[in-house]
Scaffold this motif. Structure first.
Motif, PDB file in Angstrom:
ATOM      1  N   TRP A   3       0.844  -1.186   0.000  1.00  0.00           N
ATOM      2  CA  TRP A   3       0.000   0.000   0.000  1.00  0.00           C
ATOM      3  C   TRP A   3       0.882   1.240   0.000  1.00  0.00           C
ATOM      4  N   ALA A   4       0.261   2.359  -0.330  1.00  0.00           N
ATOM      5  CA  ALA A   4       0.992   3.620  -0.380  1.00  0.00           C
ATOM      6  C   ALA A   4       0.041   4.766  -0.037  1.00  0.00           C
ATOM      7  N   LEU A   5       0.609   5.935   0.186  1.00  0.00           N
ATOM      8  CA  LEU A   5      -0.164   7.135   0.477  1.00  0.00           C
ATOM      9  C   LEU A   5      -0.133   8.059  -0.731  1.00  0.00           C
ATOM     10  N   ARG A   6      -1.211   8.816  -0.902  1.00  0.00           N
ATOM     11  CA  ARG A   6      -1.246   9.877  -1.901  1.00  0.00           C
ATOM     12  C   ARG A   6      -2.277  10.908  -1.467  1.00  0.00           C
ATOM     13  N   PRO A   7      -2.114  12.161  -1.916  1.00  0.00           N
ATOM     14  CA  PRO A   7      -3.114  13.178  -1.571  1.00  0.00           C
ATOM     15  C   PRO A   7      -4.499  12.774  -2.084  1.00  0.00           C
ATOM     16  N   ALA A   8      -5.517  13.047  -1.287  1.00  0.00           N
ATOM     17  CA  ALA A   8      -6.898  12.742  -1.679  1.00  0.00           C
ATOM     18  C   ALA A   8      -7.350  13.723  -2.752  1.00  0.00           C
ATOM     19  N   THR A   9      -8.214  13.236  -3.645  1.00  0.00           N
ATOM     20  CA  THR A   9      -8.802  14.068  -4.691  1.00  0.00           C
ATOM     21  C   THR A   9     -10.317  13.928  -4.627  1.00  0.00           C
ATOM     22  N   LEU A  10     -11.001  14.731  -5.412  1.00  0.00           N
ATOM     23  CA  LEU A  10     -12.463  14.628  -5.461  1.00  0.00           C
ATOM     24  C   LEU A  10     -12.919  13.258  -5.964  1.00  0.00           C
ATOM     25  N   GLU A  11     -12.088  12.578  -6.723  1.00  0.00           N
ATOM     26  CA  GLU A  11     -12.424  11.227  -7.179  1.00  0.00           C
ATOM     27  C   GLU A  11     -12.500  10.232  -6.022  1.00  0.00           C
ATOM     28  N   ASP A  12     -11.906  10.564  -4.878  1.00  0.00           N
ATOM     29  CA  ASP A  12     -11.888   9.687  -3.713  1.00  0.00           C
ATOM     30  C   ASP A  12     -13.062   9.918  -2.768  1.00  0.00           C
ATOM     31  N   VAL A  13     -13.844  10.959  -3.001  1.00  0.00           N
ATOM     32  CA  VAL A  13     -14.871  11.383  -2.048  1.00  0.00           C
ATOM     33  C   VAL A  13     -15.855  10.274  -1.704  1.00  0.00           C
ATOM     34  N   GLU A  14     -16.383   9.617  -2.692  1.00  0.00           N
ATOM     35  CA  GLU A  14     -17.392   8.588  -2.430  1.00  0.00           C
ATOM     36  C   GLU A  14     -16.808   7.440  -1.600  1.00  0.00           C
ATOM     37  N   GLU A  15     -15.612   7.013  -1.946  1.00  0.00           N
ATOM     38  CA  GLU A  15     -15.006   5.909  -1.196  1.00  0.00           C
ATOM     39  C   GLU A  15     -14.675   6.318   0.238  1.00  0.00           C
ATOM     40  N   ILE A  16     -14.232   7.558   0.437  1.00  0.00           N
ATOM     41  CA  ILE A  16     -13.973   8.042   1.795  1.00  0.00           C
ATOM     42  C   ILE A  16     -15.282   8.088   2.586  1.00  0.00           C
TER      43      ILE A  16
END
Length: 165
Positions: free
Chosen positions: A17-30
Motif C-alpha cells: 500500500w501507499a499514500l497519496r493526496p486525496a482528490t475529489l475522485e476519492d470522495v465517495e469511497e472516503i
C-alpha cells in the motif's frame, strides 16, 4: 506520492500500500469508509468534498498498490490554522499494519510545512485504542469537551490531545 513505510535511510519497506493526496475522485469511497468506521459520526459525500476542496485542508488516502491505485484502506485530514493544525479525521480499514501511523505522520508533516507548531485532535473518551495510539505517538491530553460526540444513547466526551511539532 509518499510510499508507506519509509525507514530512516529513505529506503522503502514494501507493504502493498501507499499514500497519496486525496482528490475529489476519492470522495465517495472516503464517505463509505466513514460510514463503516464511524457510523455515529460519519461525514457525508458533500462534507468530505468540501473538506478536500478547502484551501486550508490537507487530505491523504492510503490505498492498496505501490502507487496507491487500488482500493482505499485508510484516510486522514487536517485543517491548517496558523501556528496550530487540527486533525479532523483519521481512519483505517486494516488496523495493526502501520497505516494509521503513516497517515498521522503525513498529517504532521503537512502541518509543519503549512506553518503549524502543534497539532491538536479530539478523540472519544471511550476509544481506548485510539487514545493509546495517540499517546504512543507523543500526544498528551490537555482538555475535555463535554458531550462532544453524539451517540445512540446520548453523548460522549472528547479528550483533547496535542503534540508539539
Amino acid at each position: 506520492m509518499s510510499v508507506a513505510g519509509e525507514d530512516d535511510t529513505g529506503g522503502v519497506l514494501r507493504r502493498g500500500w501507499a499514500l497519496r493526496p486525496a482528490t475529489l475522485e476519492d470522495v465517495e469511497e472516503i464517505a463509505f469508509a466513514e460510514l463503516e468506521l464511524f457510523p455515529e459520526e460519519a461525514w457525508n459525500v458533500f462534507q468530505v468534498a468540501a473538506e478536500i476542496e478547502h484551501p486550508d485542508r490537507r487530505y491523504v488516502i492510503a490505498a492498496a498498490g505501490e502507487e496507491a491505485e487500488r482500493g482505499l484502506i485508510g484516510y486522514a485530514g487536517i485543517m491548517l490554522a496558523g501556528d496550530t493544525a487540527d486533525l479532523h479525521t483519521i481512519g483505517t480499514r486494516r488496523p495493526g499494519e502501520g497505516i494509521g501511523r503513516a497517515l498521522l505522520g503525513w498529517c504532521e508533516e503537512q502541518a509543519r510545512s503549512g506553518g503549524a507548531a502543534r497539532l491538536l485532535l479530539e478523540v472519544r473518551e471511550d476509544n481506548d485504542r485510539a487514545r493509546a495510539f495517540y499517546t504512543t505517538a507523543g500526544y498528551e491530553e490537555i482538555g475535555r469537551r463535554r458531550a462532544y460526540y453524539r451517540v445512540r444513547d446520548g453523548y460522549v466526551d472528547a479528550i483533547v490531545m496535542q503534540r508539539e511539532l
